[in-house]
Write a protein that holds these residues in place. Sequence first.
Motif, PDB file in Angstrom:
ATOM      1  N   LYS A 127       0.840  -1.192   0.000  1.00 52.97           N
ATOM      2  CA  LYS A 127       0.000   0.000   0.000  1.00 52.97           C
ATOM      3  C   LYS A 127       0.881   1.251   0.000  1.00 52.97           C
ATOM      4  N   LEU A 128       0.474   2.255  -0.769  1.00 52.12           N
ATOM      5  CA  LEU A 128       1.165   3.548  -0.779  1.00 52.12           C
ATOM      6  C   LEU A 128       0.462   4.494   0.189  1.00 52.12           C
ATOM      7  N   TRP A 129       1.247   5.288   0.885  1.00 55.92           N
ATOM      8  CA  TRP A 129       0.747   6.276   1.835  1.00 55.92           C
ATOM      9  C   TRP A 129       1.378   7.622   1.497  1.00 55.92           C
ATOM     10  N   PHE A 130       0.707   8.701   1.873  1.00 53.53           N
ATOM     11  CA  PHE A 130       1.345  10.010   1.855  1.00 53.53           C
ATOM     12  C   PHE A 130       0.878  10.768   3.084  1.00 53.53           C
ATOM     13  N   GLU A 131       1.831  11.198   3.887  1.00 52.99           N
ATOM     14  CA  GLU A 131       1.561  12.000   5.085  1.00 52.99           C
ATOM     15  C   GLU A 131       2.078  13.400   4.805  1.00 52.99           C
ATOM     16  N   GLU A 155      -5.354  19.932  13.140  1.00 51.10           N
ATOM     17  CA  GLU A 155      -5.630  21.369  13.082  1.00 51.10           C
ATOM     18  C   GLU A 155      -4.927  22.054  11.911  1.00 51.10           C
ATOM     19  N   GLY A 156      -4.202  21.281  11.106  1.00 54.36           N
ATOM     20  CA  GLY A 156      -3.503  21.839   9.956  1.00 54.36           C
ATOM     21  C   GLY A 156      -2.134  22.411  10.285  1.00 54.36           C
ATOM     22  N   LYS A 157      -1.668  22.192  11.510  1.00 56.05           N
ATOM     23  CA  LYS A 157      -0.355  22.683  11.924  1.00 56.05           C
ATOM     24  C   LYS A 157       0.731  21.686  11.487  1.00 56.05           C
ATOM     25  N   VAL A 158       1.836  22.203  10.932  1.00 57.72           N
ATOM     26  CA  VAL A 158       2.941  21.346  10.512  1.00 57.72           C
ATOM     27  C   VAL A 158       3.639  20.795  11.756  1.00 57.72           C
ATOM     28  N   VAL A 159       3.681  19.463  11.858  1.00 56.40           N
ATOM     29  CA  VAL A 159       4.299  18.811  13.009  1.00 56.40           C
ATOM     30  C   VAL A 159       5.460  17.891  12.620  1.00 56.40           C
ATOM     31  N   SER A 160       5.607  17.626  11.319  1.00 59.11           N
ATOM     32  CA  SER A 160       6.714  16.791  10.842  1.00 59.11           C
ATOM     33  C   SER A 160       6.923  17.054   9.356  1.00 59.11           C
ATOM     34  N   ASN A 161       7.999  16.496   8.827  1.00 58.22           N
ATOM     35  CA  ASN A 161       8.226  16.579   7.392  1.00 58.22           C
ATOM     36  C   ASN A 161       7.231  15.665   6.678  1.00 58.22           C
ATOM     37  N   PRO A 162       6.785  16.032   5.490  1.00 62.68           N
ATOM     38  CA  PRO A 162       5.944  15.114   4.717  1.00 62.68           C
ATOM     39  C   PRO A 162       6.705  13.820   4.453  1.00 62.68           C
ATOM     40  N   SER A 163       5.962  12.725   4.304  1.00 63.17           N
ATOM     41  CA  SER A 163       6.617  11.450   4.039  1.00 63.17           C
ATOM     42  C   SER A 163       5.764  10.579   3.124  1.00 63.17           C
ATOM     43  N   ILE A 164       6.467   9.721   2.395  1.00 64.15           N
ATOM     44  CA  ILE A 164       5.842   8.719   1.544  1.00 64.15           C
ATOM     45  C   ILE A 164       5.988   7.392   2.284  1.00 64.15           C
ATOM     46  N   GLY A 165       4.904   6.635   2.376  1.00 68.95           N
ATOM     47  CA  GLY A 165       4.940   5.354   3.068  1.00 68.95           C
ATOM     48  C   GLY A 165       4.682   4.201   2.126  1.00 68.95           C
TER      49      GLY A 165
END
Length: 143
Positions: A37-41, A47-57
């Motif tokens: 399965k492909l994921w995208f975070e 709340e829409g606040k940036v808490v980490s770098n985007p990642s592909i799973g």
Amino acid sequence: MTIPEQIEAYLTSQPQAKRTDLRALHALMLQAIPGGKLWFEDGKNSEGKVVSNPSIGYGTRTTTYADGKTKEYYQAGLSANTSGISVYILGIADKAYLAETYGKTLGKATVTGYCIKFKKLADIDVEVLEAAVKDGVGMTGEN
């Protein structure tokens, strides 16, 4: 936007050199976890606040918490960061395993319990990275 479209937009948004490395790593991950399965975070909380770098799973694993609740998440991930690229291999119980097994042969990388971080793809042995990903995914018994 579909997950593949989100992944493409994320890859396209990266500077050229990092984009090239990320595309090569994306292909490697798809090969290492075929049919996973492909994921995208996007890195934002509810709340829409940036808490980490985007990642592909890639792939699927289930985490069971102490209260018995479960959460589905990816087995391996890929993320750009300010100093380079991180590859995540989740679900390995022994937090020293990656560093002890692959740290010396991987190249110029920092290896922690579940993360392999490096500046650029040319700094590491890609075959060793692929072996680490396949090994880690194999330990979870899921895909």
